[in-house]
Motif scaffolding. Structure first.
Motif, PDB file in Angstrom:
ATOM      1  N   LEU A 277       0.800  -1.230   0.000  1.00 26.96           N
ATOM      2  CA  LEU A 277       0.000   0.000   0.000  1.00 26.96           C
ATOM      3  C   LEU A 277       0.830   1.277   0.000  1.00 26.96           C
ATOM      4  N   PHE A 278       2.000   1.232   0.589  1.00 18.50           N
ATOM      5  CA  PHE A 278       2.753   2.464   0.841  1.00 18.50           C
ATOM      6  C   PHE A 278       4.050   2.515   0.056  1.00 18.50           C
ATOM      7  N   ASP A 279       4.391   3.721  -0.371  1.00 20.21           N
ATOM      8  CA  ASP A 279       5.702   4.000  -0.952  1.00 20.21           C
ATOM      9  C   ASP A 279       6.443   4.876   0.045  1.00 20.21           C
ATOM     10  N   LEU A 280       7.709   4.566   0.240  1.00 22.33           N
ATOM     11  CA  LEU A 280       8.534   5.324   1.181  1.00 22.33           C
ATOM     12  C   LEU A 280       9.650   6.039   0.443  1.00 22.33           C
ATOM     13  N   ASP A 281      10.078   7.168   1.003  1.00 21.18           N
ATOM     14  CA  ASP A 281      11.258   7.824   0.450  1.00 21.18           C
ATOM     15  C   ASP A 281      12.500   7.155   1.043  1.00 21.18           C
ATOM     16  N   ASP A 282      13.674   7.641   0.705  1.00 17.58           N
ATOM     17  CA  ASP A 282      14.917   7.023   1.159  1.00 17.58           C
ATOM     18  C   ASP A 282      15.117   7.088   2.669  1.00 17.58           C
ATOM     19  N   SER A 283      14.385   7.982   3.341  1.00 21.75           N
ATOM     20  CA  SER A 283      14.499   8.116   4.793  1.00 21.75           C
ATOM     21  C   SER A 283      13.428   7.353   5.558  1.00 21.75           C
ATOM     22  N   GLY A 284      12.518   6.679   4.841  1.00 21.42           N
ATOM     23  CA  GLY A 284      11.479   5.893   5.491  1.00 21.42           C
ATOM     24  C   GLY A 284      10.164   6.613   5.692  1.00 21.42           C
ATOM     25  N   TYR A 285      10.032   7.808   5.126  1.00 28.38           N
ATOM     26  CA  TYR A 285       8.789   8.570   5.241  1.00 28.38           C
ATOM     27  C   TYR A 285       7.818   8.164   4.136  1.00 28.38           C
ATOM     28  N   VAL A 286       6.530   8.105   4.473  1.00 34.13           N
ATOM     29  CA  VAL A 286       5.505   7.764   3.486  1.00 34.13           C
ATOM     30  C   VAL A 286       5.398   8.891   2.469  1.00 34.13           C
TER      31      VAL A 286
END
Length: 83
Positions: A44-53
């Motif tokens: 369901l979720f995509d994260l950036d390189d820092s782990g933020y949605v």
């Protein structure tokens, strides 16, 4: 009394006669990048390189509502809401 409807943060094209899909709304100001939502529902979720949605909201496909609810409940910052 007149009611003004505000557009939702996310919109989806909905066919006539089809119930709109659920959405997980993300409060990016509260998200601390724990990525527990992703661990609970990686599809369901995509994260950036820092782990933020990434994104203001995520569409929940039919059949994935239970995973979305688990993801929302797993967020220690309460940055996610399910509608």
């Amino acid at each position: 009394m007149n009611h003004v409807l505000k557009p939702p943060m996310c919109t989806a094209v909905v066919s006539i006669g089809v119930w709109p899909m659920a959405k997980v709304h993300i409060d990016s100001a509260k998200c601390s990048g724990h990525a527990r939502c992703f661990a609970a529902a990686p599809g369901l979720f995509d994260l950036d390189d820092s782990g933020y949605v990434i994104g203001p909201c995520v569409d929940v496909p039919p059949g994935a509502e239970a995973d979305a609810e688990t993801a929302v409940e797993s967020c220690p910052e309460r940055a996610l809401t399910l509608e």
